[in-house]
Design an enzyme around this catalytic site. Structure first.
Site, PDB file in Angstrom:
ATOM      1  N   GLY A   1       0.933  -1.276  -0.098  1.00  0.00           N
ATOM      2  CA  GLY A   1       0.019   0.073  -0.306  1.00  0.00           C
ATOM      3  C   GLY A   1       0.822   1.376   0.296  1.00  0.00           C
ATOM      4  O   GLY A   1       1.941   1.310   0.671  1.00  0.00           O
TER       5      GLY A   1
ATOM      6  N   GLY B   1      -0.488   4.798   0.328  1.00  0.00           N
ATOM      7  CA  GLY B   1      -1.646   5.804   0.974  1.00  0.00           C
ATOM      8  C   GLY B   1      -0.429   6.477   1.537  1.00  0.00           C
ATOM      9  O   GLY B   1       0.737   6.298   1.676  1.00  0.00           O
TER      10      GLY B   1
ATOM     11  N   ALA C   1      -0.146   6.298   5.124  1.00  0.00           N
ATOM     12  CA  ALA C   1       0.363   5.472   5.778  1.00  0.00           C
ATOM     13  C   ALA C   1       1.615   4.730   5.267  1.00  0.00           C
ATOM     14  O   ALA C   1       2.821   4.437   5.660  1.00  0.00           O
ATOM     15  CB  ALA C   1      -0.458   4.305   6.537  1.00  0.00           C
TER      16      ALA C   1
ATOM     17  N   ARG D   1     -20.991  12.530  12.770  1.00  0.00           N
ATOM     18  CA  ARG D   1     -21.507  11.749  11.564  1.00  0.00           C
ATOM     19  C   ARG D   1     -22.416  10.757  11.749  1.00  0.00           C
ATOM     20  O   ARG D   1     -23.500  10.646  11.020  1.00  0.00           O
ATOM     21  CB  ARG D   1     -20.335  11.286  10.928  1.00  0.00           C
ATOM     22  CG  ARG D   1     -19.393  12.346  10.409  1.00  0.00           C
ATOM     23  CD  ARG D   1     -18.359  11.735   9.487  1.00  0.00           C
ATOM     24  NE  ARG D   1     -17.472  12.952   9.011  1.00  0.00           N
ATOM     25  CZ  ARG D   1     -16.160  12.609   8.399  1.00  0.00           C
ATOM     26  NH1 ARG D   1     -15.540  11.717   8.322  1.00  0.00           N
ATOM     27  NH2 ARG D   1     -15.649  13.857   8.008  1.00  0.00           N
TER      28      ARG D   1
ATOM     29  N   GLU E   1      -5.734   3.075   8.217  1.00  0.00           N
ATOM     30  CA  GLU E   1      -7.106   2.581   8.290  1.00  0.00           C
ATOM     31  C   GLU E   1      -6.986   1.094   8.262  1.00  0.00           C
ATOM     32  O   GLU E   1      -8.362   0.448   8.723  1.00  0.00           O
ATOM     33  CB  GLU E   1      -7.762   3.213   6.992  1.00  0.00           C
ATOM     34  CG  GLU E   1      -9.426   2.821   7.291  1.00  0.00           C
ATOM     35  CD  GLU E   1     -10.119   3.415   5.855  1.00  0.00           C
ATOM     36  OE1 GLU E   1      -9.659   4.465   5.298  1.00  0.00           O
ATOM     37  OE2 GLU E   1     -11.440   3.182   6.047  1.00  0.00           O
TER      38      GLU E   1
ATOM     39  N   SER F   1      -8.465  11.001  10.281  1.00  0.00           N
ATOM     40  CA  SER F   1      -8.127   9.874   9.462  1.00  0.00           C
ATOM     41  C   SER F   1      -6.575  10.186   8.822  1.00  0.00           C
ATOM     42  O   SER F   1      -5.713   9.243   8.824  1.00  0.00           O
ATOM     43  CB  SER F   1      -8.836   9.220   8.387  1.00  0.00           C
ATOM     44  OG  SER F   1      -9.473  10.400   7.532  1.00  0.00           O
ATOM     45  N   LEU F   2      -6.634  11.338   8.225  1.00  0.00           N
ATOM     46  CA  LEU F   2      -5.396  11.766   7.501  1.00  0.00           C
ATOM     47  C   LEU F   2      -4.338  11.693   8.552  1.00  0.00           C
ATOM     48  O   LEU F   2      -3.139  11.161   8.595  1.00  0.00           O
ATOM     49  CB  LEU F   2      -5.314  13.023   6.852  1.00  0.00           C
ATOM     50  CG  LEU F   2      -6.332  13.304   5.704  1.00  0.00           C
ATOM     51  CD1 LEU F   2      -6.183  14.549   5.210  1.00  0.00           C
ATOM     52  CD2 LEU F   2      -5.836  12.142   4.508  1.00  0.00           C
TER      53      LEU F   2
END
Lengths: 248, 636
Positions: B39, B41, B43, B329, B424, B439-440
């Site tokens: 991955g 992203g 992370a 949310r 995540e 989350s970022l």
């Protein structure tokens, strides 16, 4: 709506491709262009035909992975819109649509509409960064950056790396892509230290990848989904000349 | 069995204590150590670049055509960090408390505190990389406020914060590729984890351009493969997002924690037809000025502008007067579903609610609204062909973020030694509900500031191991397993492509393991998923014999989703309480609010794979609250 599609089919890089004709009878105008291709693929699989391979991921206009030539225009007829954000209401009932991959020597076709854009990665590898290791950063507010500088650096940094600029250019130049990164980093105080080396390396890599030269037709800006300005290219040329003179 | 490895001592000293006492690998030895990162992203790029800078030998993999496309790119709003630049009383403790409370007290205190503690460093790091954050006219960094908190601690780069942070991490990664410290393979998908003598020692990947199956060995493996919200078929995630890497690790022994906790985002665009492939998110920031309503009359066919004020039900303002349209949310999404299910939904499919800017426009003027949200209104018009300055937006809840994921300890190591999960892909910091703009933060902090330290603690004992031999029988067996599965998927030659099954799975999960859940619904969902899985293996169609084969890739992911979906239902069924995003209909107050049960359910549910035809085995990690007392989350 009904559509007649002419799509580039090419099983692999070693095999010559050709245009094939398909017909779709029930296209909903609320569909996105890529959803229309999804529907086509379901239909092709039912007929035992190999589905059309195309690149896509986020489908919200930001990842930069989608992108095809639609009737000769990168990402299709709408301005500042990626292929995934284009909707079928833009087309007329009964229309014939030509769909091809982005064409460039530096973007070899992998399969159907899928291309290899790794040349862009290698341009960034050659210098499109600020050399700072994790742990070295000073306090963020220790350098003040005026709003107009930060905002204009952002305008350059907004590039999504889709390659539409290259596909739109008659010379397949990557000047807009390369200059956007050079400009983003050269405008910021953090990026100035390496500005000279960066522009020399990145321009050299861009040439080595087989992209053509920029002849200022500005077709790239017109095709760019992020409205990246050709003024970035002017800035790149200025940085390049400056670096050359300073080096001597 | 579940040892969280949280250091002793006062909350604010734990991480410092850990860093000062952990084992180290000296620079000369780092080049003897191979690490695989799956991955790219935030992370994944952050850890691969950081390890490369330190001198380890890193192999990085992503399925996209370049590392910069990973779905971190799509995050819009911002990233939280407590710099207290606004002088409004922010502190590490306050940020820790907001995050813990936002997660409904279902996460570890020590992890959440560390997240808040490392947040300020991230902003320094990103600015040094050239991330063009929003600034004030004096040239200093600016902040905005976000849901669930009372201070301004969100840093942003227009509506493209994720893109800019990811480009910073991607550029750091590219620098390490150029330096020869990271070997990057794009268009490669991990299909199996290799475990030797109980330790993660490598992966089997498929080259998506040639179809070749490859073996890669390493002394440790990092999974930074994101969330699995795409399991609902319609979600805000990218088409390629998947749960396969973590699922295959799970089948090799890694526990998965709280898999049913999925954040359903309240402001996405509604589904318009069966062909739909994804739901586009509209930033939560719109709720600062937009008012959410439905008609008071069921099945009202009038256009929104012809429905008079007194016939509109501003249900969030009615039910939650203190927070109004800015409730967190989970609450906003659930309230929308309640109205839609009761027959008040609007739009052609009656699956949406209105988000109305007319009051804000009349008070502040259209120009002001355009300045704040112009890009979002433009995006809305592109997709729907509706001008939201003159007509309310239609919005609807959509699956968004996986709070659950691979169980990890304080070191971000899974239950398999040498296997780490970051971002995540792990379950750690958000509890039962994630706050916006966290989350970022979590992905970056895991990758830049936590794993580089904690992995050394494991790798220090690997300096004498020598290179991992990919001829080992474990690699042999794992590769064979991958080949068998691919062959099997291709040879079924049934009637339906993978999406056909995925859509049905998504419907089952959204209806019964989505915004609200009940025991009978979950039990029937388990049976239906098992049935669907049987049908999948009888009726799947995948074009056979092509190296580049998107249908084959999808089929493998859906095969995993069909097992993961069942686990989600078991997890939701086991938790007889309501907390955060997990709302069990049986456990609610008389006025329909979530009823948490701390006496019986203050634990992390970590599940162990027992084979496809056996129910999963539950391990409980109790949550201890030493420093704060869990309170009832009220936004009334």
């Amino acid at each position: 709506m009904r559509l007649r599609l002419k799509i580039w089919r090419q099983e692999s890089n070693e095999i010559t491709g050709r245009m094939e004709s398909y017909e779709l009878k029930e296209v909903n105008e609320e569909m996105s262009f890529l959803e229309m291709l999804d529907v086509l693929n379901e239909q092709l699989m039912q007929q035992g035909i190999r589905p059309v391979e195309f690149d896509h991921d986020c489908r919200e206009g930001i990842c930069g992975q989608c992108g095809v030539m639609i009737n000769g225009e990168p990402h299709g007829p709408l301005q500042n819109t990626t292929t995934c954000q284009l909707h079928m209401r833009t087309f007329r009932d009964g229309e014939e649509i030509y769909i091809e991959p982005f064409r460039a020597l530096a973007f070899p076709v992998k399969c159907d509409l899928k291309i290899d854009r790794s040349a862009f990665d290698r341009i960034i590898q050659s210098g499109g960064f600020i050399s700072v290791d994790t742990g070295q950063a000073p306090e963020a507010n220790s350098t003040r950056i005026p709003v107009p500088v930060a905002e204009s650096a952002f305008d350059s940094a907004a590039c999504i790396g889709c390659g539409a600029c290259v596909a739109a250019c008659k010379n397949t130049s990557a000047a807009l892509f390369t200059s956007a990164k050079i400009t983003h980093l050269a405008k910021l105080p953090q990026g100035k230290t390496e500005a000279q080396e960066r522009v020399l390396h990145m321009v050299a890599q861009m040439d080595a990848e087989g992209f053509g030269h920029c002849t200022n037709t500005e077709a790239c800006e017109a095709a760019c989904p992020q409205e990246i300005s050709v003024l970035n290219i002017a800035r790149m040329n200025w940085e390049f000349n400056k670096a050359h003179i300073m080096r001597k | 069995m579940l040892e969280s490895k949280i250091p002793e001592g006062p909350l604010e000293e734990k991480w410092n204590y850990y860093k000062s006492h952990t084992k180290l690998v000296n620079p000369a030895n780092r080049k003897k150590i191979d690490i695989i990162v799956v991955g790219t992203g935030l992370a994944g790029s952050a850890i691969a670049a950081s390890l490369g800078e330190m001198g380890y030998r890193v192999k990085s993999f992503c399925f996209q055509d370049t590392a910069r496309r990973a779905h971190s790119v799509a995050a819009q709003g911002g990233v939280n960090a407590c710099k207290n630049y606004k002088n409004d009383g922010d502190s590490v403790f306050r940020m820790f408390y907001d995050t813990l409370k936002g997660g409904d007290f279902r996460s570890r205190e020590a992890n959440v505190y560390r997240l808040a503690e490392c947040s300020a460093n991230l902003i320094d790091r990103a600015v040094a990389q050239g991330v063009p954050f929003g600034r004030e006219y004096g040239g200093y960094l600016n902040n905005r406020s976000f849901g669930g908190v009372q201070v301004s601690r969100t840093f942003y780069a227009r509506g493209q914060t994720g893109q800019q942070l990811l480009l910073g991490a991607y550029q750091a990664l590219m620098r390490q590729v150029h330096a020869g410290h990271v070997q990057l393979s794009t268009r490669h998908e991990m299909l199996e984890l290799v475990v030797i003598d109980g330790k993660a020692r490598g992966v089997i990947v498929r080259n998506m351009e040639t179809g070749a199956i490859e073996r890669h060995g390493a002394h440790a493996v990092v999974l930074a493969t994101g969330g699995f919200g795409k399991i609902y078929f319609l979600s805000t995630l990218a088409m390629g997002c998947n749960g396969s890497a973590i699922w295959r690790a799970h089948k090799k022994g890694a526990l998965i924690a709280n898999p049913s906790w999925t954040q359903i985002h309240p402001t996405s665009l509604p589904q318009s037809g069966e062909y739909q492939s994804k739901l586009t998110l509209m930033s939560e920031s719109l709720r600062n000025d937009g008012r959410i309503w439905v008609p008071k009359k069921q099945d009202d066919q009038r256009p929104p502008n012809q429905i008079p004020e007194e016939e509109r039900d501003y249900y969030l303002e009615r039910r939650y007067p203190a927070f109004g349209n800015l409730t967190p949310r989970d609450i906003a999404s659930r309230a929308a579903k309640e109205r839609i299910d009761a027959g008040y939904g609007i739009g052609p499919l009656k699956n949406a609610v209105y988000l109305d800017f007319s009051k804000a426009i009349s008070e502040q003027g259209e120009e002001k609204i355009r300045e704040k949200y112009g890009n979002l209104f433009r995006m809305y018009q592109k997709i729907t062909n509706v001008n939201a300055y003159t007509e309310p937006m239609r919005i609807s809840p959509a699956a968004h973020f996986s709070m659950g994921g691979l169980w990890v300890d304080y070191e971000l190591m899974t239950s398999i030694p040498g296997l780490y999960a970051l971002g995540e892909a792990n379950f750690a910091d958000h509890g039962a509900n994630r706050l916006g703009a966290n989350s970022l933060l979590q992905a970056c902090v895991d990758g830049y500031f936590i794993a580089p330290y904690t992995m050394a603690n494991f790798l220090a004992d690997e300096i004498r191991t020598g290179p991992i031999d990919t001829r080992h029988p474990a690699f042999e067996a794992a590769e064979e397993q991958v080949r068998d599965q691919l062959r099997m998927l291709e040879t079924i030659q049934g009637k339906h492509p993978a999406d056909y099954f995925h859509r049905q799975l998504g419907r089952i999960l959204y209806d019964r393991c989505g915004l609200s859940r009940s025991a009978p619904g979950l039990e029937s969902a388990i049976t239906d998923i098992q049935q669907l899985r049987k049908e999948f293996y009888k009726q799947l169609y995948v074009p056979r014999g092509f190296a580049i084969n998107a249908e084959l890739e999808k089929a493998g992911r859906v095969a995993d989703y069909l097992e993961l979906g069942e686990l989600m239902c078991h997890d939701a069924l086991n938790r007889n309480e309501s907390c955060g995003a997990h709302f069990r209909e049986e456990y609610q107050t008389p006025d329909g609010e979530a009823l948490r049960n701390d006496a019986d359910f203050s634990f992390i549910a970590a599940w162990e794979w027992q084979g496809a035809n056996n129910p999963p085995l539950l391990h409980k990690e109790p949550l201890h609250f030493e420093f704060v007392t869990p309170s009832v989350r009220s936004y009334k």
